[in-house]
Write a protein that holds these residues in place. Structure first.
Motif, PDB file in Angstrom:
ATOM      1  N   ILE A  30       1.002  -0.919  -0.225  1.00  0.00           N
ATOM      2  CA  ILE A  30       0.214   0.161   0.308  1.00  0.00           C
ATOM      3  C   ILE A  30       1.047   1.137  -0.156  1.00  0.00           C
ATOM      4  O   ILE A  30       0.718   2.194  -0.939  1.00  0.00           O
ATOM      5  CB  ILE A  30      -1.242  -0.042   1.289  1.00  0.00           C
ATOM      6  N   LEU A  31       2.298   1.440   0.873  1.00  0.00           N
ATOM      7  CA  LEU A  31       2.980   2.569   0.776  1.00  0.00           C
ATOM      8  C   LEU A  31       3.161   2.527  -0.460  1.00  0.00           C
ATOM      9  O   LEU A  31       3.494   3.314  -0.669  1.00  0.00           O
ATOM     10  CB  LEU A  31       3.918   2.338   2.022  1.00  0.00           C
ATOM     11  N   SER A  32       3.950   1.224  -1.375  1.00  0.00           N
ATOM     12  CA  SER A  32       4.415   1.651  -2.242  1.00  0.00           C
ATOM     13  C   SER A  32       3.774   1.985  -3.539  1.00  0.00           C
ATOM     14  O   SER A  32       3.743   3.213  -4.668  1.00  0.00           O
ATOM     15  CB  SER A  32       5.145  -0.095  -2.893  1.00  0.00           C
ATOM     16  N   HIS A  33       2.138   1.545  -3.193  1.00  0.00           N
ATOM     17  CA  HIS A  33       0.816   2.178  -4.536  1.00  0.00           C
ATOM     18  C   HIS A  33       0.854   3.741  -3.940  1.00  0.00           C
ATOM     19  O   HIS A  33       0.160   4.591  -4.851  1.00  0.00           O
ATOM     20  CB  HIS A  33      -0.394   1.543  -3.774  1.00  0.00           C
ATOM     21  N   ASN A  34       1.310   4.379  -2.987  1.00  0.00           N
ATOM     22  CA  ASN A  34       0.493   5.354  -2.418  1.00  0.00           C
ATOM     23  C   ASN A  34       1.863   6.471  -2.834  1.00  0.00           C
ATOM     24  O   ASN A  34       1.217   7.861  -3.415  1.00  0.00           O
ATOM     25  CB  ASN A  34       0.438   5.934  -0.909  1.00  0.00           C
ATOM     26  N   LEU A  35       3.428   5.911  -3.185  1.00  0.00           N
ATOM     27  CA  LEU A  35       4.272   6.734  -3.838  1.00  0.00           C
ATOM     28  C   LEU A  35       3.894   6.713  -5.238  1.00  0.00           C
ATOM     29  O   LEU A  35       4.873   7.494  -5.803  1.00  0.00           O
ATOM     30  CB  LEU A  35       5.463   6.360  -2.805  1.00  0.00           C
ATOM     31  N   GLY A  36       3.482   6.258  -5.420  1.00  0.00           N
ATOM     32  CA  GLY A  36       3.262   5.641  -6.805  1.00  0.00           C
ATOM     33  C   GLY A  36       3.561   6.978  -7.750  1.00  0.00           C
ATOM     34  O   GLY A  36       3.894   7.640  -8.663  1.00  0.00           O
ATOM     35  N   LEU A  72       9.601  12.694   1.285  1.00  0.00           N
ATOM     36  CA  LEU A  72       8.902  12.410   1.084  1.00  0.00           C
ATOM     37  C   LEU A  72       8.904  11.171   1.492  1.00  0.00           C
ATOM     38  O   LEU A  72       7.340  10.278   1.347  1.00  0.00           O
ATOM     39  CB  LEU A  72       8.759  12.888  -0.908  1.00  0.00           C
ATOM     40  N   ILE A  73       9.305   9.927   0.923  1.00  0.00           N
ATOM     41  CA  ILE A  73       9.150   8.671   1.186  1.00  0.00           C
ATOM     42  C   ILE A  73       9.016   8.692   2.737  1.00  0.00           C
ATOM     43  O   ILE A  73       7.609   8.012   3.755  1.00  0.00           O
ATOM     44  CB  ILE A  73      10.388   7.237   1.379  1.00  0.00           C
ATOM     45  N   ILE A  74       9.783   9.286   3.614  1.00  0.00           N
ATOM     46  CA  ILE A  74       9.320   8.782   4.952  1.00  0.00           C
ATOM     47  C   ILE A  74       8.387   9.471   5.875  1.00  0.00           C
ATOM     48  O   ILE A  74       7.204   9.229   6.675  1.00  0.00           O
ATOM     49  CB  ILE A  74      10.085   9.808   5.857  1.00  0.00           C
ATOM     50  N   ASP A  75       7.827  10.576   4.474  1.00  0.00           N
ATOM     51  CA  ASP A  75       6.725  11.596   5.472  1.00  0.00           C
ATOM     52  C   ASP A  75       5.147  10.437   4.792  1.00  0.00           C
ATOM     53  O   ASP A  75       4.678  10.930   6.015  1.00  0.00           O
ATOM     54  CB  ASP A  75       6.535  12.504   4.350  1.00  0.00           C
ATOM     55  N   TYR A  76       4.904   9.774   3.426  1.00  0.00           N
ATOM     56  CA  TYR A  76       4.135   8.926   3.489  1.00  0.00           C
ATOM     57  C   TYR A  76       4.423   7.869   4.434  1.00  0.00           C
ATOM     58  O   TYR A  76       3.466   7.005   4.873  1.00  0.00           O
ATOM     59  CB  TYR A  76       4.207   8.338   2.082  1.00  0.00           C
ATOM     60  N   LEU A  77       5.247   6.982   4.804  1.00  0.00           N
ATOM     61  CA  LEU A  77       5.144   6.479   5.979  1.00  0.00           C
ATOM     62  C   LEU A  77       4.722   7.114   7.640  1.00  0.00           C
ATOM     63  O   LEU A  77       3.974   5.761   7.674  1.00  0.00           O
ATOM     64  CB  LEU A  77       7.091   6.284   6.438  1.00  0.00           C
TER      65      LEU A  77
END
Length: 163
Positions: free
Chosen positions: A27-33, A72-77
């Protein structure tokens, strides 16, 4: 090149936790797409890997914009969220992935061999059965909160970076 391994003892506690962790990473990978698309165009690469003991975040590319992608990745995490539709889509994809692993004799044999050799390992059959019983959105939310509260971090940064 930046690589961080977010290690949590929570993942290997049960087959359900492993499945929840796989769901979380997908889901995290999907959200970052979409938000990370511009970074991809700018020749920055990132990869999220559901490792055996935690989340592996790999980022590489030109150093002047690399921290922005990593942030950006850390923020989404840290602000992880998802919709029920995305949850349903990812769990269906995982069912297919697990099933495809189970129907290939060589990958199934590897899984059985590792199950015999490693103490405390959960088999692909255990993971598939857990997923087929069904996961709840509440269970995933509780797992993600617990995962983020029990992290150990190992990191490697190479290249033209200052401290």
């Amino acid at each position: 090149y930046v690589r961080f391994h977010l290690i949590s003892p929570l993942i290997q506690q049960s087959a359900e936790n492993i499945v929840l962790f796989d769901t979380f990473v997908n889901i995290l990978s999907h959200n970052l797409g979409e938000p990370a698309y511009e970074a991809d165009v700018a020749q920055l690469e990132y990869k999220l890997v559901a490792g055996e003991y935690g989340l592996i975040i790999r980022v590489k590319g030109f150093n002047h914009k690399l921290p922005l992608l990593f942030q950006l990745i850390i923020d989404y995490l840290s602000d992880f969220s998802f919709t029920p539709a995305v949850f349903e889509m990812i769990t269906e994809q995982l069912k297919k992935t697990y099933y495809n692993i189970l129907i290939k004799p060589e990958t199934l044999a590897k899984d059985v061999r590792l199950l015999i050799l490693e103490h405390g390992r959960w088999s692909m059959i255990d993971k598939y059965q857990t997923l087929m019983k069904g996961l709840s959105i509440e269970a995933l939310s509780a797992f993600v909160t617990a995962f983020k509260s029990q992290l150990f971090v190992e990191g490697l940064v190479q290249g033209n970076f200052n401290s």
